[in-house]
Design a protein around this motif. Structure first.
Motif, PDB file in Angstrom:
ATOM      1  N   ARG A 224      -4.751   3.349  -4.564  1.00 31.00           N
ATOM      2  CA  ARG A 224      -5.512   4.533  -4.938  1.00 31.00           C
ATOM      3  C   ARG A 224      -5.339   4.761  -6.429  1.00 31.00           C
ATOM      4  N   ALA A 225      -6.480   4.657  -7.166  1.00 29.01           N
ATOM      5  CA  ALA A 225      -6.439   4.900  -8.612  1.00 29.01           C
ATOM      6  C   ALA A 225      -6.535   6.389  -8.906  1.00 29.01           C
ATOM      7  N   ASP A 226      -7.406   7.075  -8.229  1.00 30.12           N
ATOM      8  CA  ASP A 226      -7.510   8.526  -8.302  1.00 30.12           C
ATOM      9  C   ASP A 226      -8.140   8.973  -7.002  1.00 30.12           C
ATOM     10  N   THR A 227      -8.489  10.248  -6.919  1.00 34.92           N
ATOM     11  CA  THR A 227      -8.982  10.756  -5.641  1.00 34.92           C
ATOM     12  C   THR A 227     -10.312  10.148  -5.231  1.00 34.92           C
ATOM     13  N   GLN A 228     -11.031   9.532  -6.169  1.00 35.51           N
ATOM     14  CA  GLN A 228     -12.339   8.978  -5.849  1.00 35.51           C
ATOM     15  C   GLN A 228     -12.430   7.472  -6.067  1.00 35.51           C
ATOM     16  N   THR A 229     -11.382   6.869  -6.540  1.00 35.39           N
ATOM     17  CA  THR A 229     -11.435   5.440  -6.849  1.00 35.39           C
ATOM     18  C   THR A 229     -10.261   4.717  -6.200  1.00 35.39           C
ATOM     19  N   TYR A 230     -10.585   3.581  -5.541  1.00 29.96           N
ATOM     20  CA  TYR A 230      -9.587   2.782  -4.837  1.00 29.96           C
ATOM     21  C   TYR A 230      -9.800   1.321  -5.212  1.00 29.96           C
ATOM     22  N   ILE A 231      -8.715   0.599  -5.389  1.00 34.69           N
ATOM     23  CA  ILE A 231      -8.794  -0.787  -5.848  1.00 34.69           C
ATOM     24  C   ILE A 231      -8.273  -1.701  -4.752  1.00 34.69           C
ATOM     25  N   ARG A 238      -9.495 -11.782  -7.109  1.00 35.15           N
ATOM     26  CA  ARG A 238     -10.590 -10.834  -7.356  1.00 35.15           C
ATOM     27  C   ARG A 238     -10.117  -9.417  -7.108  1.00 35.15           C
ATOM     28  N   LEU A 239     -10.715  -8.480  -7.822  1.00 36.49           N
ATOM     29  CA  LEU A 239     -10.465  -7.058  -7.665  1.00 36.49           C
ATOM     30  C   LEU A 239     -11.769  -6.354  -7.325  1.00 36.49           C
ATOM     31  N   PHE A 240     -11.701  -5.436  -6.364  1.00 32.12           N
ATOM     32  CA  PHE A 240     -12.851  -4.618  -5.985  1.00 32.12           C
ATOM     33  C   PHE A 240     -12.538  -3.170  -6.270  1.00 32.12           C
ATOM     34  N   ARG A 241     -13.592  -2.475  -6.708  1.00 35.94           N
ATOM     35  CA  ARG A 241     -13.488  -1.028  -6.882  1.00 35.94           C
ATOM     36  C   ARG A 241     -14.241  -0.368  -5.745  1.00 35.94           C
ATOM     37  N   ILE A 287      -3.120 -12.295  -5.769  1.00 36.00           N
ATOM     38  CA  ILE A 287      -2.675 -11.050  -6.401  1.00 36.00           C
ATOM     39  C   ILE A 287      -1.572 -10.457  -5.529  1.00 36.00           C
ATOM     40  N   ASN A 288      -0.360 -10.456  -6.058  1.00 41.71           N
ATOM     41  CA  ASN A 288       0.770  -9.940  -5.296  1.00 41.71           C
ATOM     42  C   ASN A 288       0.843  -8.422  -5.318  1.00 41.71           C
ATOM     43  N   ALA A 289       0.480  -7.830  -6.455  1.00 44.13           N
ATOM     44  CA  ALA A 289       0.649  -6.390  -6.580  1.00 44.13           C
ATOM     45  C   ALA A 289      -0.310  -5.837  -7.621  1.00 44.13           C
ATOM     46  N   VAL A 290      -0.614  -4.571  -7.465  1.00 47.09           N
ATOM     47  CA  VAL A 290      -1.468  -3.836  -8.407  1.00 47.09           C
ATOM     48  C   VAL A 290      -0.743  -2.548  -8.761  1.00 47.09           C
ATOM     49  N   ALA A 291      -0.713  -2.231 -10.070  1.00 49.65           N
ATOM     50  CA  ALA A 291      -0.052  -1.012 -10.520  1.00 49.65           C
ATOM     51  C   ALA A 291      -0.962  -0.273 -11.476  1.00 49.65           C
ATOM     52  N   LEU A 292      -0.919   1.058 -11.393  1.00 49.61           N
ATOM     53  CA  LEU A 292      -1.742   1.920 -12.241  1.00 49.61           C
ATOM     54  C   LEU A 292      -0.887   2.549 -13.315  1.00 49.61           C
ATOM     55  N   GLN A 293      -1.460   2.675 -14.514  1.00 48.32           N
ATOM     56  CA  GLN A 293      -0.760   3.373 -15.589  1.00 48.32           C
ATOM     57  C   GLN A 293      -0.635   4.845 -15.197  1.00 48.32           C
ATOM     58  N   THR A 294       0.590   5.399 -15.329  1.00 49.47           N
ATOM     59  CA  THR A 294       0.800   6.780 -14.898  1.00 49.47           C
ATOM     60  C   THR A 294       0.225   7.782 -15.881  1.00 49.47           C
ATOM     61  N   ALA A 295      -0.012   7.373 -17.120  1.00 49.61           N
ATOM     62  CA  ALA A 295      -0.590   8.298 -18.105  1.00 49.61           C
ATOM     63  C   ALA A 295      -2.002   8.701 -17.684  1.00 49.61           C
ATOM     64  N   GLU A 296      -2.378   9.891 -18.063  1.00 47.79           N
ATOM     65  CA  GLU A 296      -3.722  10.353 -17.721  1.00 47.79           C
ATOM     66  C   GLU A 296      -4.764   9.444 -18.356  1.00 47.79           C
ATOM     67  N   LYS A 297      -5.844   9.224 -17.610  1.00 44.90           N
ATOM     68  CA  LYS A 297      -6.881   8.355 -18.145  1.00 44.90           C
ATOM     69  C   LYS A 297      -7.601   9.066 -19.302  1.00 44.90           C
ATOM     70  N   THR A 298      -8.041   8.275 -20.241  1.00 41.75           N
ATOM     71  CA  THR A 298      -8.718   8.781 -21.439  1.00 41.75           C
ATOM     72  C   THR A 298     -10.185   8.419 -21.365  1.00 41.75           C
ATOM     73  N   ALA A 299     -10.871   8.711 -22.454  1.00 42.52           N
ATOM     74  CA  ALA A 299     -12.299   8.378 -22.506  1.00 42.52           C
ATOM     75  C   ALA A 299     -12.515   6.876 -22.451  1.00 42.52           C
ATOM     76  N   LEU A 300     -11.479   6.112 -22.884  1.00 39.11           N
ATOM     77  CA  LEU A 300     -11.591   4.656 -22.849  1.00 39.11           C
ATOM     78  C   LEU A 300     -11.295   4.092 -21.467  1.00 39.11           C
TER      79      LEU A 300
END
Length: 1181
Positions: A224-231, A238-241, A287-300
């Motif tokens: 879960r990347a955020d409440t509306q996005t899952y990877i 391959r990666l799916f959004r 792909i063994n693992a996926v990790a998300l940056q804990t910092a808030e996402k920016t405009a980029l």
């Protein structure tokens, strides 16, 4: 940002596990070599049979509370119930599982059916899923009541993989409504429920979609990347959004594949194409693992890290909906060689701030090279900290993980990582353990599940604090981590404290039946820290440390709890297989001594309680304790007795000197008081020592003790002295006449203690001797002397103590002690205290035969020795012990006795040899004559043996020579006795000696030393003693031989044939006799030829002693005058008469010199010698 759980283990080959075996056979993957040293043992298997620790009279399970009280198995757990507690963390019960989940997991076989789970702290819901069913519930609701369980059917693949469970993610909508649920199969089939509440109605209302994966491609993670996005990641890189959208009031998921790296990247040029039609998308690997940056996402956008085999990728997932691969680096070469050589699997944490930490595993290096197939191979884990800077990755650090998996670690589970305390702490979830490691310090710890049927299903990090929720198949636990304590962790003392904390938790919480945690040492453990921690903890129990032992007025219950604590401590050490591997013998013995002292103290307290109950509050024990407590620095105490047994049990041995002091003080009291005190003192000493020693021997295996004990406190020199004094004092009073002691009952009580006192004393002696004989004690320079002194004391004490027991009516106890300590000398003596002959009249005849059958020659050797020493030869030969007698005489020659046995068994040759040997050393002339006579007959009788021997002429000649010597001896004695013929009055022996000396040795008046020697030899002859050949030659040559010149010849015959004499002494003896032959006559007068004829001169020569000797003695033994003047040295004289004072030796030497000077004065030259020799030759014709 939040993510879905990391992947479950991938399976491509179905494993057929037998459900009839609790330890199924597992296939072991090939292992590469490794060069890094690793620990010597793996994580201990849970559920293994525990080693029984000690034998107490009560067995009581210890509660997890400090007071150790038992709890019912079905008690209701409360949120404050503590499962584990240390300075850095605390684990408590959080909530129960829903009934539906609990029922399913209770009957689950984790080897045959896979289960996964998660705790979503953002939504407050927990999840458990199998391949068919998914259970969701609000775990916070379980705190106040029974939670509602939502049940869903899981999507299925057409060709499902065995042991594969769906990946899952909860969809948070906020606190106003229940979350949604996403399940994804490994084949890429997605099922979405808009709300988990649908599960109450069967869960049939859901939407589905497919990622349309090829058959070879499998889904590996759902994040879960955020409440509306899952990877979603796959096995081909391959990666799916998955994007959550709302349409018509309903939520839907829309899938889209990430963009792939272009061919300009280094990785794509080296990896073959997976889709043959698309040259821009190379096969990147699993792909063994996926990790998300804990910092808030920016405009980029937001960074997404992926671990693909040994490559690390970073994607930028933009807010506009596109993705860009920013980084793709191979980090295999950066991993240390010992890890890279065995790089098997890796995992990154789900949420990171910068570069992600990686979990790597490898096979133990020792497992790769050892040939012992009975040792389970291990997989070792480490955390690799990567740091990306200046366009390249660098390894920041590598930290070991306190966990190693083996085939006994339960059903395999892919490990998962979580970060805690702002990424300062890494939490790793394994199948049976949750490991906690600091990234900034060397702190590490773990939570290991106790039951082999329990599994970890999920770990959740609670936002805003340092709490973890751990979901297992049995319960939900809360773990609080003190990050400040973790940051302050001192590497110098912290490791030892961790080991001690582990053992402390084991004894406080480990025996609690409802505690799901199992306590064990980490794979890497410092030996010094282990020993120091164990000894310190044991000492705390001994001293009733309030953090471990709860105070109680019931001292019996309190001491029982302390015993249980120590029992559980050694059981815990044994269960972790570190007792013999990593604890020295000295440390093991220290723990054993603590336990045995506590056990002995408890027995002492129980006896004291009995005295209190009988109305005797003041006794020797009370006085001894008060005497000891008056010498300690702490205090004063309101109750010295309870204070001692609570805090000073370690000094239990100090009560023994206090007991002795009390007996000394009581010596002036009346007999009744003294005997009562003596009996109590004996009881205290025996209780302490016997209880400790019996406990020690019962638990030798438990503590891994290799006897002897190192400096045993139960048998120190002071303890032996005290017990010996108590025994002797008791004997002294017990054996006083009854009239002197009143009342008799006190005497009987003390008398009944004698056997136990004797047994205790023997045990102390034996134990201390074993220690002094050990190689460890040999390092002490004084140990040899101490050992010899103590052995001598024990050797002398045994027969005395055993005889005391026998004469006081404890014969059976005396026999038993002698048997136990294999004191066969004392056994032989005890068996002959009554009638000895004939053997069948001895009341111990059957006992003697029993000992012969049981102990064989070890007993018969001492038995025969006793018979010989006590003159009971008739008893010895009357018994049927022929074989043992043969062996005894072979090992312990007694020719003066063994010939009787040989004659009785028809061994005439051996009997004759024994008689000849013994006759040579016989002191009595009559015995010598008898032995030689019987020996000669026996030698001749050997022709009558079953296997006849030929006559040995040399032996026969030896008998003849011996009999001839006896004849000479008898004739000499008769000649000397002629001096007494004219004396009618009866004379004493000394008067007879004086008369014979004056009459028969008148020429010795000026040679006092030789005169004294003549007197002594004459006295021996008159007493019937047999002289030696040298002595007989002296008598023959020293006496007046005016009418018996042939006695000189006899003397020369004796010494010339004395082959048993040392050669130098034999030559000196021959010269001495010749010297006396020469000085027998006055050669100056003989050589005066004035006015005499030649015939008269020749007659003088013919009548001399010299001519008589030359006429008879073999010319081989002739000695000329100049050679006869040589006298024996002081050393020869001392060896001839051993033991005489030096002044007597010197006096004899002076007499010999006087003889030599007399010979020189006579002027006897070779011309005269030759003339006499010619005349002697003429007389032979």
């Amino acid at each position: 940002m939040e993510t879905s759980p990391p992947p479950t283990p991938r399976r491509t080959v179905r494993r057929d596990h037998s459900r009839q075996s609790t330890t199924p056979i597992r296939r072991i993957a090939p292992r590469a070599s490794s060069s890094k040293p690793v620990s010597r043992f793996a994580t201990p298997a849970r559920g293994a049979e525990r080693l029984s620790s000690v034998a107490d009279e009560e067995e009581a399970g210890s509660n997890m509370d400090v007071d150790g009280a038992n709890e019912l198995m079905d008690r209701i757990l409360k949120s404050e119930t503590v499962f584990a507690k240390s300075s850095e963390l605390q684990v408590t019960f959080y909530s129960h599982l829903p009934t539906e989940v609990k029922q399913v997991l209770r009957n689950a076989d984790f080897y045959a059916d896979a289960y996964t789970g998660d705790i979503d702290t953002l939504t407050g819901f927990a999840l458990v899923a199998s391949a068919e069913t998914c259970f969701v519930w609000n775990y916070t609701q379980a705190l106040t009541g029974t939670p509602t369980c939502y049940i869903f059917s899981c999507p299925q693949d057409a060709n499902p993989i065995h042991m594969a469970t769906p990946l899952h993610a909860l969809v948070p909508y906020g606190s106003s409504r229940e979350p949604g649920l996403i399940l994804v199969t490994s084949g890429g089939h997605v099922r979405f429920w808009d709300s988990v509440g649908i599960g109450l109605a069967g869960g049939d209302h859901y939407s589905t979609l497919s990622l349309e994966l090829p058959d070879e491609e499998r889904v590996t993670t759902l994040t879960r990347a955020d409440t509306q996005t899952y990877i979603v990641s796959t096995s081909v890189g391959r990666l799916f959004r998955l994007t959550l959208t709302s349409l018509g009031g309903r939520h839907h998921l829309t899938p889209r594949v990430f963009s792939r790296p272009h061919s300009t990247l280094s990785l794509s040029r080296l990896i073959p194409t997976f889709w043959s039609g698309d040259t821009t998308q190379g096969k990147s690997g699993n792909i063994n693992a996926v990790a998300l940056q804990t910092a808030e996402k920016t405009a980029l956008g937001r960074s997404v890290w992926t671990l693909i085999d040994f490559r690390v990728q970073r994607w930028n997932m933009s807010a506009e909906g596109w993705e860009k691969l920013e980084l793709d680096e191979d980090v295999a070469e950066l991993i240390p060689s010992w890890t890279w050589n065995c790089f098997a699997r890796s995992e990154v944490t789900k949420r990171v701030r910068a570069s992600p930490p990686c979990l790597v595993s490898y096979a133990g290096h020792e497992d790769l090279v050892r040939a012992d197939t009975s040792i389970q191979p291990r997989r070792i884990y480490a955390i690799v900290g990567l740091q990306y800077s200046t366009d390249a990755f660098q390894v920041k650090d590598v930290r070991s993980v306190p966990y190693q998996s083996t085939s006994s670690s339960g059903a395999p589970t892919h490990p998962r990582l979580q970060l805690l305390a702002e990424n300062k702490i890494v939490v790793i979830q394994f199948g049976d353990t949750v490991a906690i490691c600091s990234r900034d310090t060397v702190y590490m710890d773990r939570l290991e599940l106790k039951s082999s049927s329990d599994r970890t299903l999920g770990v959740g990090v609670m936002a805003g604090n340092n709490d973890l929720l751990v979901l297992t198949a049995a319960t939900l636990m809360k773990t609080w981590v003190d990050t400040d304590a973790v940051q302050r962790f001192d590497p110098e003392t912290g490791r030892a404290n961790l080991v001690r904390n582990t053992m402390t938790q084991a004894i406080l919480f480990g025996s609690y039946s409802e505690n799901p945690l199992h306590f064990s040492f980490p794979p890497e453990i410092d030996e010094d820290a282990l020993m120091s921690g164990a000894e310190q903890l044991s000492k705390q129990v001994m001293e009733s440390d309030s953090t471990i032992i709860r105070s109680s007025h019931d001292l019996n219950a309190q001491m029982t709890t302390r015993k249980e604590r120590l029992s559980f401590l050694i059981k815990f050490i044994n269960d972790n297989a570190v007792l013999t591997k990593q604890m020295s013998q000295r440390s093991r013995q220290k723990l054993a001594v603590h336990a045995e002292k506590l056990y002995a103290a408890h027995q002492l307290w129980l006896r004291h309680n009995e005295m209190l109950a009988s109305g005797n509050p003041h006794g020797v024990l009370t006085e001894a304790v008060n005497l000891f407590m008056s010498s300690v620095d702490t205090g004063p105490y309101e109750d010295n007795m309870r204070a001692f047994f609570k805090s000073f049990v370690k000094s239990l041995g100090s009560l023994l000197p206090a007991v002795r002091e009390i007996i000394h003080r009581s010596s002036t009291a009346d007999a009744q008081t003294f005997l009562i005190n003596l009996a109590q003192a004996n009881s205290v000493a025996m209780t302490i020592l016997q209880s400790a020693i019996s406990y020690r021997h019962y638990n030798l295996g438990v503590y891994g003790i290799e006897l002897p004990m190192i400096r045993p406190w139960t048998s120190s020199a002071r303890v032996i002295s005290i017990v010996s004094e108590l025994f002797n004092t008791t004997v002294k009073w017990v054996e006083l006449p009854t009239a002197d002691i009143d009342p008799a009952r006190a005497k009987i009580l003390a008398k009944e203690q004698l056997p136990e006192l004797a047994s205790t004393l023997f045990s102390c002696y034996h134990e201390q001797l074993e220690w002094l004989n050990s190689s460890v004690a040999a390092d002490d320079a004084s140990s040899g002397r101490d050992r010899d002194d103590l052995a001598d004391k024990f050797r002398h004490a045994r027969p005395e103590v055993l005889e005391i027991l026998r004469r006081n009516g404890f014969a059976e106890e005396a026999f038993r002690l002698a048997e136990d300590y294999r004191d066969f000398r004392s056994l032989a003596s005890l068996c002959h205290k009554d009638k000895v002959y004939p053997p069948h009249s001895n009341p111990n005849a059957m006992r003697i035969q029993t000992y012969v059958d049981k102990f064989k020659d070890a007993f018969t050797t001492e038995l025969f020795q006793w018979y010989i020493e006590h003159g009971e030869l008739r008893t010895m030969f009357a018994q049927d012990s022929g074989t043992y007698l043969d062996q005894y005489f072979a090992e312990h020659p007694h020719p003066s006795i063994s010939w009787i046995h040989d004659l009785g068994r028809g061994r005439y040759d051996q009997a004759s040899k024994s008689l000849l040997e013994d006759a040579e050393n016989a002191n009595e002339l009559l015995s010598k004559h008898l032995m030689l006579s019987i020996g000669k007959l026996s030698h001749l009788a050997q022709m009558q043996e079953e296997h006849p021997h030929s006559i040995d002429e040399r032996v026969l000649d030896a008998f003849h020579d011996g009999l001839d010597f006896v004849s000479v001896h008898e004739n000499l004695l008769e000649d000397l006795k002629t001096a007494l013929a004219n004396i009618r009055a009866k004379q004493s022996l000394e008067a007879q000696v004086d008369t014979i000396t004056k009459t028969k040795a008148s020429r010795l008046s000026e040679r006092r030393a030789l005169q004294n020697s003549f007197r002594q030899l004459t006295r021996r002859m008159l007493q019937g003693k047999a002289l030696s050949i040298e002595d007989a030659a002296d008598v023959l040559s020293l006496k007046d031989n005016d009418t018996s010149l042939e006695d000189y010849v006899t003397a020369l015959h004796l010494v010339s044939r004395a082959n048993t004499l040392p050669e130098q002494r034999r030559i000196s003896a021959i010269k001495t006799v010749w010297r006396r032959v020469y000085i027998h006559d006055d050669w100056k007068r003989i050589q005066q030829t004035a006015n005499i004829t030649d015939a008269e001169v020749n007659d003088r020569f013919r009548n001399s002693a010299l001519c008589a000797v030359l006429q008879t003695v073999n010319k081989r033994y002739h000695v000329r005058p100049k050679d006869a003047g040589a006298v024996p040295s002081l050393e020869e004289i001392a060896s001839r008469w051993p033991g005489i004072p030096l002044d007597e030796v010197e006096a004899l030497y002076r007499d010999y010199v006087a003889e030599s000077m007399r010979l020189e004065e006579l002027g006897l030259d070779d011309e005269v010698y030759e003339r006499v020799k010619e005349l002697a030759a003429e007389m032979d014709v």
